[in-house]
Design a protein around this motif. Structure first.
Motif, PDB file in Angstrom:
ATOM      1  N   TRP A 737       0.947  -1.261   0.007  1.00 21.03           N
ATOM      2  CA  TRP A 737      -0.041  -0.163   0.093  1.00 21.03           C
ATOM      3  C   TRP A 737       1.015   1.280  -0.003  1.00 21.03           C
ATOM      4  O   TRP A 737       1.645   1.492   0.864  1.00 21.03           O
ATOM      5  CB  TRP A 737      -1.118  -0.129   1.442  1.00 21.03           C
ATOM      6  CG  TRP A 737      -1.865   1.088   1.413  1.00 21.03           C
ATOM      7  CD1 TRP A 737      -2.693   1.449   0.408  1.00 21.03           C
ATOM      8  CD2 TRP A 737      -2.184   2.190   2.330  1.00 21.03           C
ATOM      9  NE1 TRP A 737      -3.583   2.366   0.896  1.00 21.03           N
ATOM     10  CE2 TRP A 737      -3.340   2.806   2.091  1.00 21.03           C
ATOM     11  CE3 TRP A 737      -1.206   2.237   3.768  1.00 21.03           C
ATOM     12  CZ2 TRP A 737      -3.647   3.912   2.780  1.00 21.03           C
ATOM     13  CZ3 TRP A 737      -1.865   3.262   4.276  1.00 21.03           C
ATOM     14  CH2 TRP A 737      -2.837   4.222   4.011  1.00 21.03           C
ATOM     15  N   GLY A 740      -2.151   7.097   1.074  1.00 18.09           N
ATOM     16  CA  GLY A 740      -3.132   8.096   0.675  1.00 18.09           C
ATOM     17  C   GLY A 740      -4.462   7.948   1.619  1.00 18.09           C
ATOM     18  O   GLY A 740      -5.383   7.347   1.169  1.00 18.09           O
ATOM     19  N   ASN A 749      -4.192   2.806  -4.757  1.00 21.19           N
ATOM     20  CA  ASN A 749      -3.459   2.888  -3.829  1.00 21.19           C
ATOM     21  C   ASN A 749      -2.571   1.608  -3.493  1.00 21.19           C
ATOM     22  O   ASN A 749      -1.576   1.700  -2.769  1.00 21.19           O
ATOM     23  CB  ASN A 749      -3.747   3.583  -2.726  1.00 21.19           C
ATOM     24  CG  ASN A 749      -4.028   5.187  -2.865  1.00 21.19           C
ATOM     25  OD1 ASN A 749      -3.449   5.830  -3.651  1.00 21.19           O
ATOM     26  ND2 ASN A 749      -5.206   5.485  -2.339  1.00 21.19           N
TER      27      ASN A 749
END
Length: 784
Positions: A737, A740, A749
């Protein structure tokens, strides 16, 4: 070439000759008895035909095992058909760690001396690790394997670029070399994946733009069907020949370097390549549509009808081939040989059946099963095998002996693979209805309305029962009724299965499952269960745990003193008692301690066919971020009295597991989750009766911050990371990840693809890892 060393995984094969319904393209059981996947069986037999592989002995291939660099190098030399040149290189010293005593010295030296490329750039087929060594016994990675095969195809950094391994991986993907293989550049590859790589390479275009197999010899102009394998040459001088539709009458081809005992290729259609001695160099199956059916009636001049009623049109110029004939016939000349119960494979192009293959001696519907009543001998199965005695015997996908067949076992015969398929599956239930008659049914209905196909072998025993009686069905490996018995003593139900969404799936001995419908007990979702039937429907009860057998040796396939069946099903029990199936390949350890074995089950031949682990790997969970969505509805007011609330407004929260490598999963409620939205978790999911996802178990991951990209390293093809003096394995399917927090629902993301771990390390100088508390593996890496 060196033989492969590790014990194999599962052999999955269905009794095709006993099937009553249309099936996908038939794949004969391969020459390696431990391969469960039909595609892998075909790939392995193609390479066996070429002399690239020979197995481990005992007809085993070890599809889930890994390969050393020396083993892969040897395969490449054989793939290039240069094995005859290898002995000349045995006395040379090129790499300091490939000494004269090393078994692969001649092959490694030959490969290192073979220059590939074009006039502008020449490279050795293989190279060392930069210090005069080759590391022959280290496991080969996907990036290394792809690079070697690309060089074998004539490619170099001119096409791949200067960035290794990604440039080579991208090039391999663009030409189809890695099709069907999910492995990162730094991941070790299994033997099954290696076989797929080599077979893909046959059909790849080389650097000069020519399809590789076309340069290996003379490609016959017409597509060819393999009619029979491992046959004698017509002068009787040799065995191991292959008869095809391309052979002249009374002639069979011998392989140039390999072995003609390749049953997975029997009945396949494709391109045959011969050398100048009319020896087989390779066979490449084509992608024409193939459909296998069992005829419900005699073939007609212009059509055939399969069990189930579907009709297929035949043209007068459709060619018919059989394994016992030296030449094919036009359909109109040969269709009368195909009677009801015959199994055929049809090959279609552009919607038209262009060829038909039928194995001679096909088992027919009226003589397709034997219910063993006493001690079994070869004579017991004479009616099935036509008198053959050199058959294999398989039970639960495990090779056994005739003496291990037990009373009440059901035996069918796979003629193509010359294998007796033994089933000890029994389901007690209530007999409800029979069609077309009680004395000679072809279909019966039992508890809960479940229908079963009935074989003629069951008719004698069916006559002793009537609808409404409690009975035990004696079932074939693919779930057909071969006999009936009273549900008592040794003929009680032994059916096991899995409950999902309130529906029971019964495990079949051939490796498949059969949906039995809704269960009367609604509290057993995601549980391993015993199955039986009552007048009210299918009853499921939690399988009792049986422990204390001893240590589970993963590679040795032993549980204490018991031998584990090749077709063993493994489950992992997680928190809350929920279970999830896991692959044997998920066990990244040599053994599992006895106290971590929650249960096991023995089949009637005393092989372990089910194992339940107690929170061992953490691989039963699906990992990602739990994200909440809150929706608020406005109140509804009375039309006549604007101040009067008719329906109050309400706020509801739903949850979603967001991840990159799999689909997001939505839950109506986060049962058992006390964390906040945005928490990193592992979830075992189930389904309710409506089909909606439910949370069976959930764990929160341990967060470790301030991890540097340089803390990651690779060891033996596996990624690891060392933090605060402790080293963690990075899961092969690790999620990545990039941050965001403004929109946590944004799946973009999350990084995907084989290079995601390398990519996430480039996003930030400081990362956060999330470790599962069960298997202690890194499941998520996040950019800080």
């Amino acid at each position: 070439m060196r033989t492969f060393k590790r014990l194999a995984a599962a052999l999955l094969t269905a009794a095709l000759a006993a099937s009553l319904m249309a099936l996908p393209a038939a794949a004969a059981p391969g020459s390696f008895h431990d391969i469960s996947d039909a595609g892998t069986a075909v790939n392995a037999d193609i390479l066996r035909l070429m002399g690239v592989v020979s197995g481990t002995g005992g007809d085993r291939f070890d599809p889930s095992g890994t390969l050393s660099r020396a083993q892969f190098c040897t395969m490449v030399v054989n793939f290039l058909q240069k094995q005859d040149d290898a002995p000349r290189y045995a006395t040379r010293t090129i790499f300091s760690d490939v000494k004269s005593s090393h078994w692969a010295r001649s092959y490694v030296n030959l490969a290192a001396s073979t220059m590939v490329g074009d006039d502008k750039e020449q490279l050795p087929l293989i190279s060392g690790v930069g210090d005069g060594r080759f590391l022959p016994d280290s496991q080969i990675t996907m990036g290394e394997a792809a690079t070697i095969l690309l060089r074998a195809l004539g490619y170099s950094s001119k096409q791949a670029g200067a960035v290794w391994p990604q440039g080579y991986m991208d090039l391999a993907g663009s030409i189809g070399l890695t099709d069907g293989i999910s492995a990162g550049a730094y991941s070790t590859i299994t033997r099954a994946q290696a076989a797929q790589l080599f077979v893909n390479a046959l059909s790849c275009k080389d650097a000069g733009g020519k399809v590789y197999y076309e340069g290996l010899g003379s490609v016959l102009p017409q597509k060819t069907i393999v009619l029979a394998v491992d046959v004698e040459t017509d002068d009787g001088s040799a065995k191991g020949a292959v008869r095809t539709t391309a052979n002249k009458a009374s002639e069979a081809y011998l392989p140039a370097h390999g072995d003609g005992d390749v049953p997975a290729l029997q009945g396949k259609r494709g391109h045959l390549v011969l050398n100048d001695k009319d020896e087989i160099v390779t066979f490449v199956p084509d992608d024409s549509t193939a459909t296998t059916v069992v005829l419900s009636g005699n073939a007609q001049p212009g059509s055939v009808k399969a069990a189930g009623g579907k009709q297929y049109t035949m043209s007068s110029d459709t060619m018919l081939y059989t394994s016992g004939a030296t030449e094919g016939k036009a359909w109109t000349d040969g269709y009368t040989d195909l009677s009801a119960g015959t199994q055929i494979t049809m090959y279609s192009e552009k919607g038209k059946v262009v060829a038909v293959y039928s194995a001679s001696g096909t088992t027919t519907i009226d003589s397709d099963a034997v219910v063993v009543m006493d001690h079994a001998t070869a004579a017991t199965f004479h009616g099935l095998t036509g008198g053959a005695t050199n058959f294999r015997v398989m039970k639960g996908r495990q090779t056994i002996t005739l003496s291990q067949i037990q009373p009440n076992d059901v035996v069918t015969y796979d003629q193509i693979g010359n294998t007796l398929m033994v089933s000890d599956l029994r389901l007690s239930c209530v007999y409800q209805n029979a069609e077309p008659s009680i004395k000679a049914p072809t279909k019966i209905s039992v508890s809960g309305g479940k229908d079963f196909d009935v074989l003629e072998s069951a008719w004698d025993s069916c006559g002793a029962f009537k609808p409404g009686d409690s009975v035990t069905l004696l079932l074939t490996a693919d779930g057909k009724v071969a006999g009936m018995a009273s549900p008592a003593g040794k003929t009680r139900s032994n059916a096991l299965g899995w409950v999902e969404g309130g529906s029971a799936k019964m495990f079949l001995p051939n490796g498949g499952t059969m949906d039995l419908g809704s269960v009367t007990n609604t509290s057993l979702d995601s549980c391993l269960v015993n199955l039986s039937g009552t007048k009210d429907g299918i009853s499921a009860s939690r399988l009792s745990q049986r422990g204390g057998a001893g240590t589970f040796l993963v590679d040795g396939m032993k549980l204490g003193s018991y031998t584990i069946s090749s077709g063993v099903r493994i489950f992992e029990q997680v928190s809350g008692g929920a279970m999830a199936p896991i692959d044997r390949g998920d066990l990244a350890m040599e053994s599992v301690a006895s106290e971590k074995i929650a249960g096991y089950h023995l089949n009637s031949s005393n092989y372990v066919d089910y194992i339940v682990l107690d929170n061992v790997t953490g691989n039963a969970y699906e990992y990602g971020m739990m994200v909440a969505t809150t929706e608020t509805t406005d109140p509804v007011y009375d039309d006549k009295d604007p101040d009067k609330v008719v329906t109050p407004g309400k706020t509801s929260t739903s949850w979603k597991l967001i991840r990159g490598e799999g689909s997001s999963i939505e839950f109506s409620k986060a049962t058992g989750y006390s964390g906040k939205s945005g928490g990193m978790v592992g979830v075992v999911t189930g389904k309710d009766r409506s089909g909606s996802a439910t949370i069976q178990a959930i764990i929160q991951l341990t967060e470790i911050k301030k991890v540097k990209p340089g803390d990651f390293f690779e060891s033996q093809g596996v990624q690891h990371v060392t933090v605060n003096g402790r080293t963690y394995r990075v899961a092969d399917d690790v999620e990545c990840w990039r941050g965001g927090s403004s929109n946590r629902h944004d799946k973009s993301n999350w990084l995907t693809g084989d290079s995601r771990l390398n990519s996430i390390k480039s996003y930030s100088d400081e990362l956060t890892i999330y470790v599962d508390p069960v298997g202690q593996q890194v499941r998520i890496v996040a950019a800080s």
